[in-house]
Design a protein around this motif. Structure first.
Motif, PDB file in Angstrom:
ATOM      1  N   THR A   1      29.821  27.383  41.072  1.00 44.34           N
ATOM      2  CA  THR A   1      30.658  26.145  40.651  1.00 44.34           C
ATOM      3  C   THR A   1      32.393  26.148  41.316  1.00 44.34           C
ATOM      4  OG1 THR A   1      31.414  27.689  38.873  1.00 44.34           O
ATOM      5  CG2 THR A   1      29.179  25.852  38.937  1.00 44.34           C
TER       6      THR A   1
ATOM      7  N   GLN B   1      20.427  31.478  44.678  1.00 42.93           N
ATOM      8  CA  GLN B   1      21.175  31.297  42.984  1.00 42.93           C
ATOM      9  C   GLN B   1      22.504  30.298  43.480  1.00 42.93           C
ATOM     10  OE1 GLN B   1      23.376  34.594  41.496  1.00 42.93           O
ATOM     11  NE2 GLN B   1      20.511  36.288  42.058  1.00 42.93           N
TER      12      GLN B   1
ATOM     13  N   ASN C   1      23.649  27.398  40.998  1.00 46.28           N
ATOM     14  CA  ASN C   1      24.718  28.413  39.822  1.00 46.28           C
ATOM     15  C   ASN C   1      25.785  28.430  40.452  1.00 46.28           C
ATOM     16  OD1 ASN C   1      22.043  28.213  38.770  1.00 46.28           O
ATOM     17  ND2 ASN C   1      21.835  30.421  39.483  1.00 46.28           N
TER      18      ASN C   1
END
Length: 232
Positions: free
Chosen positions: A189, A184, A187
């Motif tokens: 940010t 993950q 993902n």
């Protein structure tokens, strides 16, 4: 020994700055297997053992000889900047490809203190994992964006009037590290970075102070030269 030292200096220089002698030392197979004259802190031309506080040293005894070597920085004391600076200069091989990216060091081995602080802040917040490099890149991006964290804290304060943001200070800090599953990490940010900073109540001034680290880190990620002369 002088040839070995010159070859080590040549390795730390960008190819555009190497003279003909340095190019010969790096390219000629005759000089490829020269012994490394630096075996420990006491052999450093710039950093002498007497300049390293005794509390940072330990004795490595193999039964035949005793050598004073530096302890690795204590992960429980991530902001012990003096010890980390000494360790980076001795074992980090500044100027070469290494894992100490973001720390600005010039050819005289002078270290830019703000970049070291930014490095330690990321080290304290990011747990070791396969995706740590990607996570640190986002932290550096937030640090290199002036005012981004301040704006985010202001927005948080407006959205949570009953739970105002209060930065933590003092000798003892409570920090929750980022743990992101490897599948993950892509993902992650800059919004997640800001959430981590706010959750840990990181002071605004700390992120402002780490601005130079963010700039140097991103520059080193996209450009090969790692000796940072322009920030001094």
């Amino acid at each position: 020994m002088l040839i070995s030292e010159l070859r080590l200096v040549a390795q730390r220089l960008d190819t555009a700055l190497q003279d003909r002698t340095m190019q010969i030392l790096l390219q000629d197979p005759l000089y490829r297997d020269l012994p490394n004259p630096i075996q420990g802190p006491e052999d450093m031309a710039i950093i002498k053992r007497r300049h390293i506080p005794m509390r940072f040293l330990r004795t490595k005894d193999d039964g035949m000889s005793a050598l004073r070597v530096m302890r690795a920085p204590d992960p429980k004391r991530p902001f012990y900047l003096e010890q980390i600076a000494q360790y980076v200069l001795i074992y980090g091989q500044p100027g070469l490809e290494n894992t100490w990216q973001g720390i600005a060091v010039d050819f005289a081995y002078c270290m830019h203190w703000r970049t070291l602080f930014g490095f330690t802040l990321c080290r304290a917040l990011c747990a070791n994992s396969a995706g740590k490099t990607t996570i640190v890149q986002w932290f550096a991006l937030v640090m290199a964006h002036p005012g981004l964290y301040r704006e985010a804290v202001a927005a948080y304060a407006a959205a949570n009037p009953t739970q105002p943001f209060v930065a933590q200070f003092g000798a003892n800090l409570e920090i929750w590290q980022v743990h992101v599953p490897d599948n993950q990490v892509w993902n992650f940010t800059n919004n997640d970075v800001i959430c981590v900073l706010i959750h840990n109540r990181i002071p605004l001034d700390w992120v402002d102070h780490a601005y130079t680290y963010g700039v140097v880190y991103l520059e080193q990620q996209f450009h090969q030269p790692t000796m940072s002369l322009d920030v001094f």
